[in-house]
Each structure stands twice: as structure tokens, then as C-alpha cells.
Design a protein around this motif. Structure first.
Motif, short mmCIF file in Angstrom:
data_model
loop_
_atom_site.label_atom_id
_atom_site.label_comp_id
_atom_site.label_asym_id
_atom_site.label_seq_id
_atom_site.Cartn_x
_atom_site.Cartn_y
_atom_site.Cartn_z
N SER A 162 0.86 -1.37 0.05
CA SER A 162 -0.18 -0.06 -0.03
C SER A 162 0.89 1.33 0.00
CB SER A 162 -1.05 -0.03 1.25
OG SER A 162 -1.69 1.24 1.16
N GLY A 163 0.21 2.18 -0.42
CA GLY A 163 0.99 3.63 -0.55
C GLY A 163 0.12 4.51 -0.99
N ILE A 164 0.65 5.86 -1.23
CA ILE A 164 -0.19 7.07 -1.84
C ILE A 164 0.70 7.90 -2.70
CG2 ILE A 164 0.57 8.64 -0.02
CD1 ILE A 164 -3.02 8.32 -1.12
N GLY A 165 0.25 8.33 -3.56
CA GLY A 165 1.15 8.92 -4.83
C GLY A 165 2.10 8.18 -5.50
N PHE B 199 -2.25 -5.06 -4.10
CA PHE B 199 -2.05 -3.89 -4.17
C PHE B 199 -3.29 -3.11 -3.50
CE2 PHE B 199 -2.54 0.70 -5.62
CZ PHE B 199 -1.78 1.36 -4.87
N MET B 200 -3.18 -2.28 -2.30
CA MET B 200 -4.42 -1.53 -1.64
C MET B 200 -3.96 0.03 -1.64
SD MET B 200 -5.88 -2.36 1.87
CE MET B 200 -4.36 -1.85 2.73
N HIS B 201 -4.51 0.59 -2.37
CA HIS B 201 -4.30 2.01 -2.37
C HIS B 201 -4.53 2.72 -1.15
CE1 HIS B 201 -4.21 6.38 -3.38
NE2 HIS B 201 -3.54 6.21 -4.50
N ALA B 202 -3.93 3.41 -0.44
CA ALA B 202 -4.12 3.83 0.98
C ALA B 202 -5.28 4.60 1.13
CB ALA B 202 -2.88 4.67 1.44
N HIS C 144 -12.08 3.72 2.42
CA HIS C 144 -13.47 3.65 1.65
C HIS C 144 -13.80 2.26 1.38
CE1 HIS C 144 -13.55 7.91 2.13
NE2 HIS C 144 -12.29 8.01 1.67
N GLY C 145 -13.43 1.33 1.93
CA GLY C 145 -13.88 -0.05 1.79
C GLY C 145 -12.75 -1.19 1.43
N ASP C 146 -11.72 -0.80 0.51
CA ASP C 146 -10.75 -1.85 0.07
C ASP C 146 -10.16 -2.31 1.25
OD1 ASP C 146 -11.42 -1.12 -2.40
OD2 ASP C 146 -9.46 -0.16 -3.20
N LEU C 147 -10.23 -1.86 2.60
CA LEU C 147 -9.38 -2.56 3.55
C LEU C 147 -9.84 -3.96 3.79
CD1 LEU C 147 -7.13 -1.94 5.82
CD2 LEU C 147 -9.14 -1.12 7.40
N PRO D 153 -1.36 11.92 5.36
CA PRO D 153 -2.67 11.69 6.01
C PRO D 153 -3.36 10.26 5.93
CG PRO D 153 -2.60 13.94 5.38
CD PRO D 153 -1.48 13.16 4.79
N GLU D 154 -3.21 9.77 4.86
CA GLU D 154 -4.03 8.50 4.60
C GLU D 154 -3.09 7.42 5.10
OE1 GLU D 154 -4.68 11.50 1.08
OE2 GLU D 154 -2.70 10.63 2.25
N ILE D 155 -1.92 7.40 5.27
CA ILE D 155 -1.24 6.58 5.70
C ILE D 155 -1.49 6.44 7.24
CG2 ILE D 155 1.28 5.72 6.38
CD1 ILE D 155 0.44 5.31 3.31
N LYS D 156 -1.24 7.64 7.86
CA LYS D 156 -1.59 7.82 9.48
C LYS D 156 -3.08 7.16 9.74
CE LYS D 156 -0.10 11.38 11.75
NZ LYS D 156 0.12 12.85 12.01
N ALA D 157 -4.04 7.35 9.00
CA ALA D 157 -5.31 6.96 9.19
C ALA D 157 -5.22 5.32 9.09
CB ALA D 157 -6.45 7.51 8.26
N LEU D 158 -4.64 4.78 7.88
CA LEU D 158 -4.67 3.45 7.65
C LEU D 158 -4.11 2.45 8.91
CD1 LEU D 158 -5.14 1.17 5.59
CD2 LEU D 158 -2.89 1.72 4.61
#
Length: 320
Positions: free
Chosen positions: A48-51, A73-76, A81-84, A103-108
Motif C-alpha cells: 500500500s502507498g499513496i502518490g 495492491f491496496m491504495h491507501a 473507503h472499503g478496500d481494507l 494523512p492517508e497512511i496515518k489513518a490506515l
């Protein structure tokens, strides 16, 4: 202007090469433990990751899957929003980030930790939130991006990519992953064909030109012309290969003013020609042709003649 372009290009190469050399020095016991953890994983490796880190993660997933380590692969952002839901109990989660504070990483991360999954961080900041929350940290810190403004992820994403390649390579070693295993996951395209296409898959579609050693020159010419492979085998009554005659052999014979009327196949054949067995890989036939500057090989089993494989066959299959 052109000199400036080349200077910038060379500087980019140098900066990224320096970054990789520095990251190599950062490898430690966490890397070893990460490899062993993934090797013994009963589930999949979820990247997982962002950008830009998300794009690198997708490439690493492709490398892992093609080398025998099931990965997804799971986009952060989408995970929130459901992919977890794609993360299963036995999975390992690998999170890529340069800063480790997105922010997305910190929430995940708290959500994944609540599931009880092990987390491996590939991160460029070992003091970050991601590094603190991960079970294992693979340090991809770089001093400088190759970007002229030191902003766009360049050296950092290269470091992430190579870290993923290093994980995959080590896993291949530990699992004893060989070229035959690689072929199972790459059946399509030129790469797949090089790994699995055999001589028997190719030569059987061809005619099988052959003459006996006492047959006349005229019969040799007719056989070569009729079978349209530019060659004929010379065999005995037991269909054992004695030699071959190519159209080039015919031309060279005529240049020598040979007594054509009394010439037979055995007089002009090349004895002990290059041969290949049907179970060999087609790419091995190509290598043999290239090394010996020839365009066809006799296919034999033992010394029994089976047919001809031609370089045009390999061209048709896309091996050239």
C-alpha cells in the motif's frame, strides 16, 4: 544547450546511483527479518502507498507475483473507503512512503494494527509515524532527489523500487525459484516462449527432407526444392543421419566444376552436422545457429533423423 542536457542527465544518474549506494549501507537485521516473515507468510503480501509510492508499490506487486510470492495492491486512500476488506488475517501489509506522515497512511495504520497484521514499512524517514508503528522498518532515506529542485520523488522512488527488487530476489533464493518456475507465470509473449517453447513445438510443422547417400544430384536438388527448407538430410536405410546438404553446398560444388553426372548425395554432404534433440528449448536451437552461423539444424533422437528446424521458424515464433 545540448551539453547542458547531457550534464543534467548524467547528474541524474549519478545522484540516483549515489542514493542507492547509501541505502544499501542502511540494510540491517530488519531486512533479513522481513524476508523471512514474507517467506513464511501463509497469506498474501498486501502493498500500500499513496502518490508516487503507490505506483512503485504496484510494480513491486507485479514482481512478487511473477516470482512466486502472492501479492496484491491496496491504495491507501481507497483502503479507507472499503478496500481494507481485502486484507485477510494471515496477510502481511507493506506500506511505502517517503515521509511516513501522509494523512492517508496515518489513518490506515491503526486499522491494520487492530486487525493484527504484521506491518513492514519501506520509508524514507525513520522518525516518522509509519516507522514508529511498523513491526519492521526498511530504511530508504535519500539525501537528495535527482529533481533539479530537490522536490519531485526521483531518487526516493528509485530506492523504494530497488528495495522491493531486493526483497523479491532474496525470496527467490530462499524458495529455490528457478527458470522453470518463472516460465509457469510467464506463458505469454517472447519471454514465456524462451522459457518453455521446445524444438518439438516448432519443427513438426515442417517437411522432413531426406535422401539416401547413393541418390543422384538431381534427386537431391528436387528434394531441397520440393521441401522448401534450403536443406536435405542424408540418411541410411535405418533413417540414421549421415549428413546434410544445403543449397549453399550445391553452389559451392558447382563452383568447383565437379563431375555433376556421377555425383551422389554422399559425395557432397556435410558429415557430422550440428544437431539438436526435440526436447531441447527452441531458444537453444537459436543460440546454436548463431554460434555456428547456420540457418537450420537437423533434429535427431539418438542418431535417428526426425526433421529440420529452421531459423525462419524461430523468427515466426518471435524469438528473434
Amino acid at each position: 544547450m545540448n551539453d547542458n542536457i547531457l550534464q543534467r542527465a548524467r547528474k541524474t544518474f549519478q545522484l540516483e546511483a549515489d542514493a542507492l549506494n547509501n541505502v544499501r549501507q542502511l540494510l540491517n537485521n530488519d531486512f533479513q527479518q522481513a524476508v523471512l516473515l514474507i517467506k513464511d507468510c501463509a497469506g498474501r503480501v498486501v502493498f500500500s502507498g499513496i502518490g508516487k509510492s503507490a505506483l512503485v508499490a504496484q510494480k513491486i506487486v507485479a514482481t512478487f507475483n511473477s516470482t512466486g510470492t502472492p501479492s496484491i495492491f491496496m491504495h491507501a486512500a481507497d483502503a479507507l473507503h472499503g478496500d481494507l476488506g481485502m486484507v485477510q488475517e494471515s496477510d502481511i501489509v507493506v506500506v511505502l512512503s517517503k515521509s511516513g506522515f501522509s494523512p492517508e497512511i496515518k489513518a490506515l495504520l491503526p486499522l491494520v494494527k487492530n486487525f493484527g497484521n504484521k506491518i513492514i514499512a519501506i520509508v524514507g524517514n525513520t522518525d516518522s509515524y509509519l516507522a514508529q508503528q511498523a513491526d519492521l522498518v526498511l530504511n530508504t532515506t535519500v539525501d537528495q532527489e535527482a529533481c533539479p529542485n530537490n522536490l519531485a520523488p526521483t531518487s526516493s522512488t528509485t530506492a523504494q523500487m530497488v528495495m522491493g527488487d531486493a526483497l523479491a530476489s532474496c525470496l527467490m533464493d530462499l524458495k529455490g525459484f528457478k527458470d522453470n518456475d518463472f516460465a509457469k507465470f510467464h506463458p505469454g509473449g517472447t519471454l514465456g516462449k524462451k522459457l518453455y517453447l521446445s524444438v518439438s513445438d516448432v519443427f513438426l510443422q515442417n517437411e522432413k527432407p531426406k535422401v539416401l547417400e547413393h541418390q543422384s544430384l538431381k534427386e537431391v536438388i528436387v528434394e531441397i526444392t520440393k521441401k522448401r527448407l534450403g536443406v536435405t538430410a542424408v540418411v541410411n536405410e535405418q533413417n540414421e543421419l549421415l549428413g546434410i546438404i544445403t543449397d549453399g553446398d550445391l553452389r559451392r560444388m558447382l563452383e568447383k566444376n565437379t563431375d555433376i553426372e556421377h555425383t551422389v548425395a554422399g559425395d557432397i554432404m556435410t558429415k557430422r552436422p550440428k544437431t539438436i534433440e526435440p526436447r531441447e528449448l527452441a531458444v537453444s536451437a537459436l543460440d546454436m545457429m548463431r554460434k555456428n552461423s547456420i540457418t537450420q539444424l537437423a533434429v535427431t533422437e539418438g542418431n535417428v533423423y526426425l526433421g529440420i528446424i529452421h531459423i525462419h521458424d524461430l523468427l515466426k515464433e518471435g524469438l528473434i
